[in-house]
Write an enzyme that holds these catalytic residues in place. Structure first.
Site, mmCIF file in Angstrom:
data_model
loop_
_atom_site.group_PDB
_atom_site.id
_atom_site.type_symbol
_atom_site.label_atom_id
_atom_site.label_comp_id
_atom_site.label_asym_id
_atom_site.label_seq_id
_atom_site.Cartn_x
_atom_site.Cartn_y
_atom_site.Cartn_z
ATOM 1 N N GLN A 79 -19.431 -3.529 18.129
ATOM 2 C CA GLN A 79 -18.039 -3.038 17.848
ATOM 3 C C GLN A 79 -17.468 -2.676 19.124
ATOM 4 O OE1 GLN A 79 -19.162 0.137 14.672
ATOM 5 N NE2 GLN A 79 -16.967 -0.326 14.499
ATOM 6 N N HIS A 80 -16.115 -2.514 19.127
ATOM 7 C CA HIS A 80 -15.271 -2.148 20.124
ATOM 8 C C HIS A 80 -14.894 -3.345 21.235
ATOM 9 C CE1 HIS A 80 -16.144 1.753 18.025
ATOM 10 N NE2 HIS A 80 -17.254 1.641 18.560
ATOM 11 N N ASP A 241 -21.480 -4.330 14.014
ATOM 12 C CA ASP A 241 -22.988 -4.400 13.316
ATOM 13 C C ASP A 241 -23.385 -3.197 12.367
ATOM 14 O OD1 ASP A 241 -22.034 -2.674 15.632
ATOM 15 O OD2 ASP A 241 -23.736 -3.521 16.813
#
Length: 497
Positions: A79-80, A241
């Site tokens: 992520q991110h 994820d």
């Protein structure tokens, strides 16, 4: 004879898992390692081209007869991350990742522009924490002006792999909620957060459309040829994820708590309604299945145990003996394991600390136990916030690389005082992506099975890997956890600079 595949693009490796739904077994699993570029300023970056090369390598290692039977796939991704594309779809700069803390000042700047942390949470449901995608945009504007000037689309890592697979630019609610720009209550981009991030341009024009959880896309002919897949393969939307691990552990209905022990550590629980904390004690994310996924994330989990093992030249696969040879609490040795800074507790500039050293505990075994305990205590710190918020759980479903350790499974059971179960499929994110592809394909065919039906049918637990809390050890860990909290409170002012 039909197969589905799950792709998990993590920080350290990319994995591909191929699942046979009729036989209920994994028929192929491959992985390729990934390099991480680290800087002294806290930067953590990867080249998106490396993800593509790893994807190609993984599929090339799967037998053609297996690849020919794949009918649908989905991508799970860290992520991110921030992947900037120009109008032609070319990557403009290395991807800054979830564990990148070089943009912590930009987090504060964005929230100040909204009116502070409380106003940020009121506007979108989450504060802008270290590593979130939003902070990477103003950093790029300052440090990579050419990339900023040519920016046409902002994608997350899993979005980028979907783009490679389909030629389409899109995202989905779960991963999008980790940008900091999505109002998780309404599942729409927050104008206030976009304007606070960059008042000089319309960031909404750079964000891709948000696809429905059950959407399917056609694989691009070039991608099918490169990967050796049928041209008829469908690509589901996938997700972050953690969202895919929620599916892979069956965490798609209320009441189940899942824990992932990977490079980072996470705790997450499904909800039918938004679960926003006014203090921002947890991430109020959306799920990738139509609901919400309140989540606790620590930035230092197996990365810490692996660093200690490397320092003392032993393999983590053979490290359970160190845990067996040392008592709960590591004879007073405490580690604050903030090697990458930390998100829970919120110390983006934090550093690792060893405390309580004496002549009895200055051994590799004690160091390793302190690392594992410290990573677990950070998750317990977040769990305590869940409990204060009124959430209740009767067990933990464990996934990630750390779940392979019998000692770590028992440690979690004892520290949290809850039974621990482990799914038979240890790669929760990749398996979850495969199950999401199966769900979306069935939905398109009008089969009507819900995602809960799918996980009930396919997520099995391995009774031999279960752990039950031991009251005596639990008492010892409670004492050690209290010690960890005292050191944390004492050192927090120093960790914040």
């Amino acid at each position: 004879m039909e197969l589905v595949a799950g792709i998990d693009a993590g920080t350290q490796s990319l994995k591909v898992l191929v699942y046979d739904p009729a036989a209920r077994k994994v028929v192929a699993s491959t992985s390729a390692s990934l390099e991480l570029a680290s800087g002294a300023d806290g930067s953590r970056e990867q080249a998106p081209a490396d993800w593509v090369a790893a994807l190609n390598s993984c599929f090339a290692a799967i037998a053609p007869a297996v690849r020919s039977r794949i009918v649908a796939l989905a991508v799970s991704g860290q992520q991110h991350g921030f992947v900037p594309l120009d109008a032609a779809g070319q990557v403009l700069a290395p991807a800054k990742l979830w564990c990148d803390t070089s943009t912590s000042a930009e987090c504060t700047q964005i929230m100040d522009a909204v009116g502070g942390t409380a106003q940020t949470i009121a506007a979108a449901g989450n504060p802008i924490l270290s590593g979130y995608t939003a902070s990477k945009l103003p950093w790029t504007k300052t440090h990579r002006p050419e990339a900023y000037a040519n920016l046409a689309t902002i994608l997350l890592p899993h979005d980028y792999l979907n783009f490679v697979l389909t030629g389409e630019r899109f995202c989905e609610y779960g991963d999008a909620s980790g940008t900091g720009w999505l109002d998780v209550r309404t599942r729409t981009w927050s104008p206030d957060l976009l304007r606070a991030t960059d008042p000089d341009r319309d960031l909404a024009a750079c964000l891709p459309p948000i696809a429905a959880p059950e959407a399917l896309y056609d694989i691009a002919p070039a991608a099918a040829k490169t990967l050796g897949l049928p041209a008829t393969v469908k690509v589901a939307v996938g997700g972050g994820d953690n969202m895919m691990a929620a599916i892979g552990t069956g965490c798609v209905t209320p009441g189940r708590l899942a824990m992932s022990l990977g490079t980072s550590g996470t705790l997450f629980a499904y909800s039918d309604t938004p679960v926003v904390d006014p203090e921002g004690a947890w991430a109020a994310f959306c799920s990738s299945t139509g609901g919400w996924l309140p989540l606790i994330c620590t930035m230092n989990c197996t990365v810490v145990t692996e660093q200690v093992a490397d320092a003392f030249d032993f393999n983590t696969r053979h490290a359970d003996g160190h845990l067996r040879n040392t008592p709960p609490g590591a004879d007073g040795l405490v580690m604050l394991p903030f090697l990458n800074g930390e998100r829970t507790p919120d110390l983006p500039l934090g550093k690792g600390v060893l405390a309580g050293l004496d002549t009895t505990n200055m051994t590799p075994a004690h160091f390793y136990r302190a690392a594992m305990e410290g990573a677990t205590y950070s998750l317990k710190y977040g769990y305590d916030a869940f409990v204060r918020g009124g959430m209740q759980f009767d067990r933990i479903v464990l996934t990630g690389g750390g779940s392979n350790s019998a000692q770590w499974r028992q440690l979690v059971a004892d520290v949290f005082g809850l039974p621990v179960d482990v799914p038979t499929q240890s790669e929760g994110a990749a398996f979850g992506a495969a199950l999401q592809a199966l769900w979306a394909l069935g939905h398109a065919r009008g089969e009507g099975a819900s995602i809960a039906d799918i996980t009930e049918r396919h997520v099995a637990l391995d009774p031999q890997l279960s752990a039950r809390p031991d009251p005596a050890r639990g008492h010892a860990y409670a004492t050690a956890y209290a010690r960890f909290l005292r050191y944390l409170d004492a050192l927090t002012p120093l960790q914040r600079g």
